[in-house]
Every structure is written in structure tokens, then in C-alpha cells.
Design an enzyme around this catalytic site. Structure first.
Site, mmCIF file in Angstrom:
data_model
loop_
_atom_site.group_PDB
_atom_site.id
_atom_site.type_symbol
_atom_site.label_atom_id
_atom_site.label_comp_id
_atom_site.label_asym_id
_atom_site.label_seq_id
_atom_site.Cartn_x
_atom_site.Cartn_y
_atom_site.Cartn_z
ATOM 1 C CG ASN B 396 -2.120 1.094 1.158
ATOM 2 O OD1 ASN B 396 -1.907 1.987 0.419
ATOM 3 N ND2 ASN B 396 -3.102 0.864 2.032
ATOM 4 C CG ASP B 397 1.603 3.213 3.617
ATOM 5 O OD1 ASP B 397 0.364 3.599 3.334
ATOM 6 O OD2 ASP B 397 1.740 2.816 4.999
ATOM 7 C CB VAL B 398 5.958 0.589 -0.989
ATOM 8 C CG1 VAL B 398 6.482 0.571 0.578
ATOM 9 C CG2 VAL B 398 5.164 -0.571 -1.356
ATOM 10 C CB ALA B 437 1.501 5.201 6.549
#
Lengths: 101, 470
Positions: B396-398, B437
Site C-alpha cells: 500500500n504505502d510504498v 501509515a
């Protein structure tokens, strides 16, 4: 400053440089196993816990030292075993000859 | 009772030197793939030598206490290391790190109790070593436990903040330092208790506001901390094995922390004190809209399978979702099937994919994915532009483009995988909840993106069935 302290500080300074040099070129692939392996190595604190237990006078000190030994041993034994399990994953498997390094 | 064959301190020190050499060779071998496993064994042998010879130290007593402690610790260590699943490895490292720090703090407390108030007071360097071990060891202990709880999802992964938190933490740390100074000056036990309590609370407060995505950096940082705490007990006990072993970890751990921070384009200070400003939106329920109301497109497994089967290049982007669902073997099976149809399959590995750098490599290696298919971020991003389908499995965040484009985003500046440069994106995800995050991902509302909701393993298996049926 006494001679022993100066000796200890010298060892400390050399070990700092050595620690940096040793892992300066580690591939990302090995970051997690390396962190886990060095994590096990600071379990050397177990040696300190044993020495403190060996000279503990009061019951309180003995209890503190006992818990410190248990903690230190968990750190050492668990740390090395977990690292070994991780690195086991990288073993070349004989049944997969197509597997490149 | 003392052991009849207690050796002289010189002999013991000589053996410590040999043990130190084994530890150094061990770390050296650990940093190269071909020798890593033997390196771990060499280091373990060095450790066994150091611990073994300590039993023969002059003046050592209370063997029952020592042997009982080692026995109990070994059982706990063996059982927990054997039981843990590969996905839970990072939190296990955090836990082992924490108890090491705790041991250093306990040693400091016990030595202070034995020596203070000593006749004529303690030497300055011993006092300094005791205070440093107590402070750093306690912070590492409680901080690691919080990191463990976050990774184990006993605590929420998002940053936990409250107003004036940094002011509170600053005051708490100042008070803890004051307690250390008072303990050193007055040599009174009550100040030691105050120091330990303050440091324990500070460790908790230090890690609570740090988001889950930064947890690898924090664990590495605390790993270095524990190393320094162990080295410091070496100064207290005048023991060269402790100084060398602890300092090696303190130094290499610091470098490793910096390397990880660099991979995320953030300084250590920013990780530790730059608690993500925006309050994350709750939205944990599966649905078809991000929390700011953007619509996303859903796709069925069969449609997705057709897209994959007729692509010429597929890039798999694995993340933590793949790890928790244990989907690595199913993913490997899918990749084999696609390759059988002539599709080129590669994997794009973000430096912090999973929960730690290299974590994803370990999981994929477990599933026998060949190394040459694993691309790191620098190699993967140009390839993504030539990719027909990017298959995001639980990352997700990456992959969040906001890190490139939105200076308001807490992720802004973090290098990401440019998944949106692929022609099509299929995202496998449990629901629309934000990532670790705690931030929405605009990738999901991109018109190129199709969402396949469900557990990662189940979804990949449905894709496998779908590709077989094509």
C-alpha cells in the site's frame, strides 16, 4: 583516568570503526538477517548478567541478576535460532537446479 | 561454592579475545549471501565460548542461580524461535532486542544496589557506565515492547499522538536525566528507581507516535541502543568481551539504521520526532470509496486472470498483505503458470516492503522464487513503464503516488514504486482501509487501477484458477 579505563576506551573506539567497516557493503537482501544476527550478538550482555549473579549479595540483587540471565539467554538463544531459520530460506535447493545465485 | 578449577583472569580474558574474533568473523560472513548462514554459526560459537569461559571466572559464585537462569532462558528462547512464523519474524527480533536491553538495565540496577552507597563512593567512570546502561537499556526494553505490540497489532500501527506530546517527552527525558545525575551524586536507591521508571516510560512515549511504516528503522535503532547498553555494562564490569560485542552491534546497528532511513528518504530525527501530522481517517470497513469519497473500480478474478494471461510483462508488487496471508507460494504458482504461457514475470521489491528491509526477499526465497526475477526499486521503476499489468499484492504505502506529487502528504518524499506507470494496475486488497501509515492511497482511484478485494492468498488462488481456465 586509570590505565584500565584508557585501555577500555581504546577497545571501544576500535570496535566502533570495525562495526562500521564490517557491514559497509551489505546487500539489501541480507538486511533483516543481519539485523537479527547482530541482535543475537548483543546478547553478550548475558556474560555481564552471569558476573553480576556471581557476586550478588542481597536477595534483591540475586533476583535482578536471575531475571537478567533469563533475558540475556532468551536474547542469545532466540536470536541465533531465528537468524538461522531466516538464512535457511536462502539455502540452494537441490531439487531446483534452475535456481540461480 | 566456587568451581574448583577457576581460571586466572588473564586466561579468561585470553579466551574472551578468541570469542571476540569469532564474533567479528561471524558478522563479516553474515554480510555476504554465500557465507551468511555459516557466519551466524561462527558468531554463535563465539558467544558459546564467551559464556562458557565466564563460568570459570575467578571469584564467581552462585552457580545454581546462573545455571537455572540459563536453563529457563534457553527453553523460552528455543520455543519462541521455533514457534514463530516467518511473517512474525520482525516482531520477534523486536522482542529479543527488548529483553537484551532489559538485561543491561537490570545489571546496572543490581550493580548500583551492591556498590552504592559504597564506602567512599563509586569511581566516576563506573557510575557513568551504570547510569548509561540503566537509561539506554530501559528505553530499548520498553520501546521494543511497543514496537512488538504495534507489529503484532496489539496496538494500532498508526502514530498515536496527543497535544504537546513533544514538549511532554522533552520534559520527561530531562527529568529522567536529572534522576540519573541525582542517583550518581547522592548514590541513593530511590533515584535509581526514578531513573529506571522515567526511562521505561520514555521508551514507550518515544515509539508510540511513530507510524508502523517506520517501525523497521525504529527496531534497528533500538538494536543499536541495546548494543551500546551492553558495551556500557562492559565498562561497569571491566569486561572486554562485553565492550567489544556491544560496541560492534552499536556501530553496525547505527549504520544499518542510517541505510534504512536513506532508503526511505528520511532522516533518523524525522522518523523519531516527525510524527505524521495529519490525523489518519478511520475507515476500516471494506467498501468502494476512499475516505475522501473517490470512487474505485472493482474487477472480478476471472477478468483479472484474462488480463494477466494475455500480458507480455507482469510485475508483481508484493507487500505486507502477501506476508500475512502467506500468499507467497500461491503467487509463485501464479507466476509459473504465466511464464508457461510466455508471460515475463518479475517482482518489484521496495526497500521496506513487508515490515523490514529484506523481509520480502526472505518470504519469496521461502517460496523458491529465483533471485534474478527480484528487482529492487531502482531497477523496477524503469521496468514498470514497460509493464502491461502491475499486480499489487497487499502493498500500500510504498505504491502511493502522493509520495511523489502531494507535498501535503506525510509520505511526501519517500521513494516509491511507480506502479501507476504500468499500463494497467490490479490491486489485491482486503478492503479499502488505509495502509500501515494510516493514509489513503490515490492509486486506487486512478482510472488505470482495478481492485480485487479479498484475502491475498484466496485472491491469488482464484487468479491461478482463472489463468488455468483461460
Amino acid at each position: 583516568m586509570n590505565a584500565e579505563l584508557i585501555f577500555s576506551l581504546t577497545i571501544f573506539a576500535l570496535a566502533v570503526f570495525l562495526g562500521f567497516e564490517l557491514i559497509a557493503r551489505v546487500p539489501t537482501l541480507l538486511h533483516t538477517p543481519l539485523m537479527s544476527g547482530t541482535n543475537a550478538i548483543h546478547g553478550i550482555v548475558l556474560v555481564g548478567a552471569m558476573l553480576v549473579a556471581g557476586t550478588a549479595d542481597s536477595t534483591l540483587e540475586q533476583v535482578l541478576a536471575f531475571v537478567a540471565i533469563v533475558f540475556g539467554t532468551v536474547n542469545v538463544v532466540g536470536g541465533f535460532l531465528v537468524t538461522d531459520r531466516m538464512l535457511d530460506m536462502f539455502r540452494r535447493r537441490p531439487d531446483r537446479p534452475d535456481r540461480a545465485e | 561454592m566456587t568451581l574448583p578449577l577457576a581460571l586466572s583472569q588473564n586466561t579468561v580474558n585470553l579466551v574472551y579475545a578468541a570469542a571476540a574474533i569469532l564474533l567479528i568473523l561471524g558478522i563479516k560472513r553474515l554480510s555476504s549471501p554465500a557465507t551468511a548462514r555459516s557466519g551466524n554459526l561462527v558468531a554463535a560459537a563465539g558467544m558459546a565460548l564467551a559464556v562458557g569461559i565466564t563460568l570459570f571466572s575467578p571469584g564467581l559464585d552462585r552457580y545454581w542461580l546462573i545455571v537455572a537462569g540459563i536453563a529457563v532462558g534457553s527453553v523460552i528462547g528455543i520455543v519462541s524461535a521455533r514457534m514463530v512464523r516467518m511473517t512474525a519474524m520482525p516482531q520477534m527480533v523486536a522482542l529479543f532486542n527488548g529483553v537484551g536491553g532489559g538485561a543491561a538495565a537490570l545489571i546496572a540496577a543490581a550493580e548500583f544496589h551492591r556498590l552504592a552507597p559504597g564506602p567512599g563512593g563509586l569511581a566516576g567512570d563506573i557510575l557513568a557506565g551504570i547510569m548509561f546502561s540503566a537509561l539506554i537499556g530501559s528505553i530499548s526494553f520498553s520501546g521494543s515492547l511497543v514496537a512488538f505490540a504495534k507489529l503484532q497489532e496489539l496496538l494500532p500501527g498508526r502514530p498515536l499522538t496527543f497535544p504537546a506530546q513533544q514538549v511532554f517527552n522533552g520534559l520527561l527525558f530531562a527529568a529522567t536525566l536529572a534522576a540519573a545525575v541525582a542517583a550518581a551524586a547522592a548514590e541513593k536507591q530511590v533515584w535509581m528507581v526514578a531513573l529506571l521508571s522515567g526511562a521505561l516510560i520514555f521508551g514507550v512515549m518515544l515509539v508510540l507516535p511513530i507510524g508502523g511504516a517506520d517501525m523497521p528503522v525504529v527496531i534497528s535503532f533500538l538494536n543499536a541502543f541495546t548494543g551500546l547498553a551492553a558495551a556500557s555494562t562492559g565498562f561497569v564490569l571491566d569486561n572486554v568481551a562485553l565492550i567489544i560485542g556491544g560496541t560492534l552491534v552499536g556501530a553496525s546497528g547505527t549504520l544499518l539504521t542510517v541505510l534504512m532511513g536513506r532508503a526511505m528518504n528520511r532522516s533518523l530525527a524525522n522518523v523519531l520526532f516527525g510524527a505524521f501530522g495529519a490525523a489518519p481517517s478511520g475507515g476500516g470497513s471494506p467498501g468502494a470509496a476512499t475516505s475522501d469519497g473517490q470512487m474505485v473500480r472493482e474487477i472480478t478474478a476471472d477478468d483479472a486472470a484474462v488480463m494477466l494471461a494475455y500480458a507480455s510483462q507482469v510485475m508483481v508488487v508484493p507487500g505486507y498483505g502477501l506476508a500475512v496471508a502467506q500468499a507467497q507460494h500461491a503467487t509463485r504458482e501464479l507466476a509459473d503458470l504465466l511464464e508457461g504461457r510466455g508471460v515475463r514475470v518479475k517482482y518489484a521489491i521496495h526497500p521496506v516492503a513487508g515490515r523490514m528491509p529484506g523481509h520480502m526477499n526472505v518470504l519469496l526465497a521461502e517460496a523458491s522464487v529465483p533471485y534474478p526475477q527480484l528487482l529492487d526499486m531502482e531497477d523496477a521503476n524503469p521496468e514498470l513503464g514497460r509493464t502491461d499489468v502491475a499486480l499489487v499484492v497487499g502493498a500500500n504505502d510504498v505504491t502511493n503516488p502522493a509520495a511523489r506529487s502531494n507535498p501535503e502528504s506525510p509520505l511526501y518524499g519517500m521513494p516509491i514504486l511507480d506502479v501507476d506507470s504500468a499500463a494497467n494496475v490490479i490491486v489485491l486488497k482486503r478492503g479499502m482501509s488505509p495502509g500501515f501509515a494510516g493514509i489513503d492511497n490515490e492509486l486506487y482511484s486512478n482510472p488505470k487501477t482495478a481492485m480485487l478485494f479479498g484475502d491475498a492468498k484466496a485472491s491469488v488462488e482464484r487468479l491461478v484458477a482463472g489463468v488455468k481456465a483461460v
